[in-house]
Design a protein around this motif. Structure first.
Motif, PDB file in Angstrom:
ATOM      1  N   LYS A 211      87.792 -16.458  13.101  1.00 25.58           N
ATOM      2  CA  LYS A 211      88.741 -15.329  13.087  1.00 25.58           C
ATOM      3  C   LYS A 211      88.555 -14.438  14.307  1.00 25.58           C
ATOM      4  N   GLY A 212      87.269 -14.288  14.730  1.00 25.68           N
ATOM      5  CA  GLY A 212      86.985 -13.403  15.861  1.00 25.68           C
ATOM      6  C   GLY A 212      87.719 -13.844  17.110  1.00 25.68           C
TER       7      GLY A 212
ATOM      8  N   GLY B 171      80.185 -11.768  10.756  1.00 26.39           N
ATOM      9  CA  GLY B 171      79.716 -12.002  12.112  1.00 26.39           C
ATOM     10  C   GLY B 171      80.785 -12.747  12.875  1.00 26.39           C
TER      11      GLY B 171
ATOM     12  N   ASP C 101      88.258 -29.611  18.206  1.00 27.03           N
ATOM     13  CA  ASP C 101      87.427 -30.393  19.143  1.00 27.03           C
ATOM     14  C   ASP C 101      86.121 -30.875  18.519  1.00 27.03           C
TER      15      ASP C 101
ATOM     16  N   SER D 119      93.048 -24.224  18.191  1.00 30.01           N
ATOM     17  CA  SER D 119      91.921 -23.885  19.050  1.00 30.01           C
ATOM     18  C   SER D 119      91.085 -25.141  19.282  1.00 30.01           C
TER      19      SER D 119
HETATM   20  P1  GDP Z   1      84.488 -15.858  12.260  1.00 33.42           P
HETATM   21  O1  GDP Z   1      83.476 -15.083  11.494  1.00 33.42           O
HETATM   22  O2  GDP Z   1      85.576 -16.402  11.413  1.00 33.42           O
HETATM   23  O3  GDP Z   1      84.970 -15.129  13.462  1.00 33.42           O
HETATM   24  O4  GDP Z   1      83.754 -17.144  12.815  1.00 33.42           O
HETATM   25  P2  GDP Z   1      82.337 -17.248  13.550  1.00 33.42           P
HETATM   26  O5  GDP Z   1      82.296 -16.368  14.742  1.00 33.42           O
HETATM   27  O6  GDP Z   1      81.216 -17.114  12.572  1.00 33.42           O
HETATM   28  O7  GDP Z   1      82.325 -18.774  13.951  1.00 33.42           O
HETATM   29  C1  GDP Z   1      83.160 -19.254  14.858  1.00 33.42           C
HETATM   30  C2  GDP Z   1      82.304 -19.881  15.945  1.00 33.42           C
HETATM   31  O8  GDP Z   1      83.010 -20.957  16.468  1.00 33.42           O
HETATM   32  C3  GDP Z   1      82.029 -18.961  17.101  1.00 33.42           C
HETATM   33  O9  GDP Z   1      80.787 -19.263  17.667  1.00 33.42           O
HETATM   34  C4  GDP Z   1      83.155 -19.270  18.068  1.00 33.42           C
HETATM   35  O10 GDP Z   1      82.813 -19.030  19.419  1.00 33.42           O
HETATM   36  C5  GDP Z   1      83.338 -20.729  17.835  1.00 33.42           C
HETATM   37  N1  GDP Z   1      84.695 -21.219  17.974  1.00 33.42           N
HETATM   38  C6  GDP Z   1      85.863 -20.596  17.671  1.00 33.42           C
HETATM   39  N2  GDP Z   1      86.901 -21.419  17.869  1.00 33.42           N
HETATM   40  C7  GDP Z   1      86.376 -22.606  18.288  1.00 33.42           C
HETATM   41  C8  GDP Z   1      86.931 -23.867  18.628  1.00 33.42           C
HETATM   42  O11 GDP Z   1      88.124 -24.078  18.562  1.00 33.42           O
HETATM   43  N3  GDP Z   1      86.064 -24.853  18.991  1.00 33.42           N
HETATM   44  C9  GDP Z   1      84.710 -24.663  19.053  1.00 33.42           C
HETATM   45  N4  GDP Z   1      83.949 -25.688  19.411  1.00 33.42           N
HETATM   46  N5  GDP Z   1      84.153 -23.488  18.733  1.00 33.42           N
HETATM   47  C10 GDP Z   1      84.966 -22.474  18.356  1.00 33.42           C
END
Ligand code: GDP
Length: 425
Positions: free
Chosen positions: A16-17, A40, A334, A414
Motif C-alpha cells: 500500500k505504501g 509498516g 515480479d 506493480s
Molecule cells: P504495505 O504495508 O502494504 O505498504 O506493504 P509493505 O511495505 O510491508 O511491503 C511491501 C514491500 O514490497 C516493500 O518492501 C515494498 O518496497 C515492496 N514492493 C512493493 N511493490 C512491489 C513490487 O511490485 N515488487 C517487489 N518486488 N516489491 C514490491
C-alpha cells in the motif's frame, strides 16, 4: 475533487505504501485513517528506502499535506522518532498534521500488552506489542478518559489523565500479573518532553478533511493492515483492533461514504500473513519459501518472517465486495517471475459444497479445502516493463484471472519496488 481510498485486499503488507506514494504525486491531502505504529510501509525513492510506521506515505511528496486521522492511535515516542529520521534525511515534515481526537498509545499500553501476551502463552494473538490493542480497548471503554492527541499540549491535564489511568491499570498489573505498579510520575516524565515536540502538529482533523472536500481537493485515504485483519470483517480473533476496510476511512476522519469516488484495492499477486490465524492457501514447503525469499516477506515493523502462500481468489473476491472496490492495484507480480506454473485458488470446498466467497465464521474457514488451478508461469523478468500489452502472454493471463476472480479491473500493476516499476492502465 477526487476522493480515493487505498485499502489492502488481503492480510496487510500488500504494498500500500508504494501505491499511496505514487498517487500522492497528484494529491493534495493523504489521510491515514486507522491503526498505529503496528503498520509498516516501505517506500523506495530513487533507490533510497523509507520505512514509515505512522506517518502517511504522502510525506515524501513536498506539496502533499498528510494527516493522521482521528481513527488512528499515536505513540508519541514513535512519532517523534519518525519525524526526526525524516528531517535528518531532508524531509521537513512541515506538512504533517495529527487529529486532536486520535488516541495516544502510552507506555502502560505497551507494558500491559506484553504482560497479557506472555500470560496467554501458546494462545497468544501474535500482536506486534506496540500497545495498539490496549489503546483501542481504552478508547471503547471511555472511562477513565484516555489520553488523546490534543491532551499532549497541556501538562496538568496529561498528568491527571495518566494518574486516572494508572489507578485502574495498576490493579491489573499487580493483581492479575503479579508485577510492580507503574509510577504515574515516571510515565509523565517519559512522555512530556516528546509531547512538547509533537503536540505542535495537532489540528482539528475532521475540519481539515471537510475543508479539503469543500475545496474540491484531491484526497487519498490510506489504510494500514488489510481487509482480513479488520476487527469486524476479518478472521476474528486474529485481527487488529481497528477498521482497515474502506468503510474505516469514514470513521473518525470527517468523510461521509458518498464522497468516495474510487476504492483502489491493493492485491498482492500471492498471499501472505503475519501472526496466527487461518491462511487457506499457505504453502509451508518450498513454494512458500520461494515467495518469502523473492518477495522479501519479512515484517517492516517486527522483522518477523511472513507466512506465504498462493493467490487466493476467494479472499480477493470477498475483499473486493467488503470494500466496494472499484479497481485493483496488483503488486509484486515480479516475485512470480521464475515459476514454471503458478497455483491459484479459485474456490473453497467445504463438506462437498463449493464456495466462491469466504465463510465469516472462523471455524468454517478452518475446514475449507482450497481448490486450485495451475496457470502457466512466464519465466522472465518483468521489472523493466511499463505497459500492460508488453507483459508476456502468461503474465497478462495471470492478471486477467485476478481481475475475473475479483470481478474488478486492474488500474495499476506493480513489477518492482521503485516508483518507476509501475504499469498504469
Ligand atoms: P504495505 O504495508 O502494504 O505498504 O506493504 P509493505 O511495505 O510491508 O511491503 C511491501 C514491500 O514490497 C516493500 O518492501 C515494498 O518496497 C515492496 N514492493 C512493493 N511493490 C512491489 C513490487 O511490485 N515488487 C517487489 N518486488 N516489491 C514490491
Amino acid at each position: 475533487m477526487s476522493v480515493t481510498v487505498v485499502v489492502g485486499g488481503q492480510w496487510g503488507d500488500e504494498g500500500k505504501g508504494k501505491i499511496t506514494d505514487i498517487l500522492a504525486a497528484d494529491t493534495d491531502l493523504v489521510v491515514r485513517y486507522q491503526g498505529g505504529s503496528n503498520a509498516g510501509h516501505t517506500v523506495i525513492v530513487q533507490a533510497e528506502e523509507f520505512k514509515l510506521h505512522l506517518i502517511p506515505s504522502g510525506i515524501l511528496r513536498e506539496d502533499c499535506m498528510c494527516l493522521m486521522g482521528g481513527g488512528t492511535v499515536i505513540d508519541p515516542l514513535v512519532l517523534a522518532e519518525e519525524i526526526g529520521n525524516l528531517q535528518a534525511r531532508g524531509y521537513s515534515c512541515d506538512n504533517l498534521r495529527v487529529s486532536y481526537t486520535a488516541h495516544v498509545v502510552m507506555p502502560y499500553h505497551k507494558h500491559i500488552e506484553k504482560l497479557a501476551e506472555q500470560a496467554r502463552g501458546r494462545d497468544s494473538i501474535g500482536t506486534t506489542l506496540r500497545g495498539i490493542g490496549p489503546a483501542y480497548t481504552d478508547k471503547t471503554r471511555r472511562m477513565p478518559r484516555p489520553v488523546r492527541f490534543r491532551d499532549l499540549s497541556d501538562a496538568s491535564q496529561l498528568r491527571k489523565l495518566i494518574e486516572d489511568q494508572l489507578t485502574e491499570k495498576n490493579i491489573i498489573v499487580q493483581h492479575k500479573y503479579g508485577q510492580p505498579p507503574l509510577s504515574a510520575e515516571q510515565v509523565f516524565e517519559e512522555i512530556w518532553p516528546v509531547a512538547q515536540k509533537v503536540s505542535s502538529y495537532a489540528v482539528d482533523g475532521q475540519r481539515l478533511v471537510q475543508d479539503a472536500l469543500r475545496g474540491e481537493r484531491r484526497i487519498v485515504f490510506e489504510g494500514a493492515q488489510g481487509t482480513f485483519l479488520d476487527l469486524d470483517c476479518g478472521t476474528y480473533p486474529f485481527v487488529t483492533s481497528s477498521h482497515p476496510v474502506a468503510a474505516g476511512a469514514c470513521l473518525g476522519t470527517g468523510l461521509g461514504p458518498t464522497a468516495i469516488d474510487e476504492v483502489i484495492m491493493i492485491c498482492k499477486a500471492y498471499t501472505t500473513r503475519v501472526g496466527a490465524g487461518v491462511l487457506p492457501t499457505e504453502d509451508e514447503g518450498e513454494g512458500g519459501q520461494l515467495l518469502r525469499d523473492r518477495g522479501q516477506e519479512y515484517g517492516t515493523t517486527t522483522g518477523r518472517p511472513r507466512r506465504c502462500g498462493w493467490l487466493d481468489g476467494v479472499v480477493v473476491r470477498t475483499a473486493a465486495m467488503l470494500n466496494g472496490a472499484t479497481c485493483l492495484a496488483i503488486t509484486k507480480l515480479d516475485v512470480l517471475d521464475e515459476l514454471a506454473t503458478i497455483p491459484v485458488c479459485i474456490g473453497y470446498e467445504i463438506d462437498g459444497v463449493m464456495l466462491d466467497t469466504m465463510p465469516s465464521w472462523p471455524d468454517d474457514l478452518e475446514k475449507v479445502r482450497p481448490v486450485y488451478e495451475e496457470l502457466p508461469g512466464w519465466q522472465q523478468p518483468l521489472g523493466q516493463i511499463t505497459a500492460r500489452e508488453e507483459l508476456p502472454a502468461a503474465a497478462q493471463a495471470y492478471v486477467e484471472r485476478i481481475e475475473e476472480l475479483a470481478a474488478v479491473p486492474a488500474k495499476l500493476i506493480s513489477v518492482g519496488p521503485s516508483r518507476e516499476q509501475t504499469i498504469h492502465i
